[in-house]
Design an enzyme around this catalytic site. Structure first.
Site, PDB file in Angstrom:
ATOM      1  N   SER A  58       0.816  -1.218   0.000  1.00 43.86           N
ATOM      2  CA  SER A  58       0.000   0.000   0.000  1.00 43.86           C
ATOM      3  C   SER A  58       0.847   1.264   0.000  1.00 43.86           C
ATOM      4  CB  SER A  58      -0.931   0.020   1.220  1.00 43.86           C
ATOM      5  OG  SER A  58      -1.865  -1.027   1.164  1.00 43.86           O
ATOM      6  N   HIS A 113     -12.791   3.891  15.836  1.00 41.90           N
ATOM      7  CA  HIS A 113     -13.819   3.068  16.486  1.00 41.90           C
ATOM      8  C   HIS A 113     -13.283   2.702  17.868  1.00 41.90           C
ATOM      9  CE1 HIS A 113     -16.880   0.129  17.205  1.00 41.90           C
ATOM     10  NE2 HIS A 113     -16.168  -0.938  16.898  1.00 41.90           N
ATOM     11  N   ASP A 196     -22.430   1.283  17.452  1.00 36.21           N
ATOM     12  CA  ASP A 196     -21.844   0.946  16.152  1.00 36.21           C
ATOM     13  C   ASP A 196     -21.914  -0.563  15.903  1.00 36.21           C
ATOM     14  OD1 ASP A 196     -20.097   1.972  13.800  1.00 36.21           O
ATOM     15  OD2 ASP A 196     -18.962   0.274  14.566  1.00 36.21           O
ATOM     16  N   GLU A 200     -24.348  -2.331  12.900  1.00 35.67           N
ATOM     17  CA  GLU A 200     -23.837  -3.130  11.792  1.00 35.67           C
ATOM     18  C   GLU A 200     -24.269  -4.592  11.886  1.00 35.67           C
ATOM     19  OE1 GLU A 200     -19.779  -2.042  12.233  1.00 35.67           O
ATOM     20  OE2 GLU A 200     -19.268  -3.641  13.649  1.00 35.67           O
ATOM     21  N   GLU A 236     -33.533  -2.892  -6.275  1.00 36.71           N
ATOM     22  CA  GLU A 236     -34.431  -1.785  -5.957  1.00 36.71           C
ATOM     23  C   GLU A 236     -34.262  -1.276  -4.526  1.00 36.71           C
ATOM     24  OE1 GLU A 236     -38.503  -1.783  -7.300  1.00 36.71           O
ATOM     25  OE2 GLU A 236     -38.102  -3.453  -8.661  1.00 36.71           O
TER      26      GLU A 236
END
Length: 345
Positions: A58, A113, A196, A200, A236
């Site tokens: 990275s 978090h 949180d 989730e 949708e």
């Protein structure tokens, strides 16, 4: 600052950005949240470096973004503010091996978090300030909204505050990340972490994907074409959620037919019953008493075998195979896709 009963919401006009402009900020990680925070702060004029494991692939992406890439140890040694935006699963190891040995009195240790602090995976010395800046959206949205001149609402919380200015630092950080345009809410480590995890698990990810798959399977098992089931139960959903996102449930119901409205209010409660809500309360209890955290930590120690097995089963689900084919027919979806296949793999 706006007040809604006991809730405090801060916007750009309420926040002095100088406290973070005068600090050296190390972002640890360049994944979903890390790449967004690092680039947003950098483009806001903050002095930023990204810390990664030595040899991380990275690092090239960081350099392409015009940001210095260094090792975890170098980043912490250099910084005044260290923002940990790594997976929760490696927080403890990275903290013990790279952060703790390089912490200095009065430093600021931030998180996206509160899991590791709240469940005592990380226990910083009392001389170190701790805070949360938690955007209420995935990192790719945090980045794309910033680029558009907008922002994602964020939560901020202060744990330890020996320097007596940690809240000001967290607000300035959140503003530099774009959150001040959407609203920054003051909270606590406990409330951020527990709400949180619940959101989730029960609604945003776990509840939604389970509902989609159950609906798809109900239609296909009844003999309907999987393509039709995909459109009705997944495709949708975005159109409905967009209406809710912009104007709440009332806007969605204003836009749909009377037939759909009647089906909504009479059949929806038959799907999401009191039994479902009881299970939601059980899930919340497991989060509050630490049972989920203990289970997840043990799963990680074993190498995440259960997680990998369950993910593989969903990857192979018919809805994913049909979805890939149908999305390929709609070029605009790929053009607007936030996550490219190369990055995901």
């Amino acid at each position: 600052m706006a007040k809604y009963d006991d809730l405090k919401v801060y916007y750009d006009k309420d926040i002095n950005i100088e406290p973070i402009m005068n600090k050296k900020v190390a972002i640890l990680g360049f994944g979903s949240q890390g790449h967004a925070h690092a680039q947003n702060l950098h483009e806001s004029g903050v002095n930023v470096k990204v810390g990664l494991r030595e040899g991380s692939k990275s690092c090239e992406r960081v350099k392409k973004a015009g940001i210095n890439c260094v090792s975890f140890d170098e980043a912490v040694q250099w910084a005044d503010v260290v923002m940990v935006l790594l997976p929760d699963t490696i927080h403890k190891e990275v903290y013990e091996n790279h952060i703790a040995p390089n912490l200095k009195e009065g430093m600021y240790l931030g998180f996206g978090h509160g899991f590791s602090i709240h469940y005592n995976q990380i226990v910083p010395p009392a001389s170190v300030n701790t805070f949360i800046v938690a955007p209420k959206g995935p990192g790719h949205l945090v980045r794309s909204e910033y680029v558009k001149g907008r922002g994602v609402p964020s939560l901020v919380a202060v744990g330890q505050n020996p320097s007596n200015d940690t809240f000001e630092i967290s607000l300035a950080y959140a503003k530099a990340n774009g959150a001040g345009k959407a609203g920054i809410i003051e909270t606590t480590f406990k409330d951020e972490t527990e709400t949180d995890l619940f959101g989730e698990q029960a609604v945003l990810c776990g509840g939604t994907t389970a509902l989609i798959k159950a609906g798809f399977e109900t239609l296909t098992e009844a003999g309907y074409p999987p393509e039709m089931a995909y459109f009705e139960c997944l495709h949708e959903l975005k159109l409905i959620v967009d209406l809710i996102y912009h104007g709440g449930i009332q806007d969605m119901r204003y836009s749909i037919s009377d037939t759909a409205k009647y089906g909504d209010v009479t059949r929806g409660p038959r799907v999401i019953t009191d039994i479902v809500k009881q299970e939601m309360k059980k899930i919340l209890g497991e989060i509050q008493n630490g049972e989920f955290a203990k289970e997840w930590i043990e799963e990680c120690k074993k190498g995440q075998p259960n997680l990998r097995q369950l993910l593989k089963a969903d990857d192979d689900h018919e809805i994913e195979q049909i979805g890939g084919k149908l999305r390929g027919m709609m070029s605009w979806i790929k053009e607007e896709q936030l996550i490219c296949a190369d990055e995901r793999n």
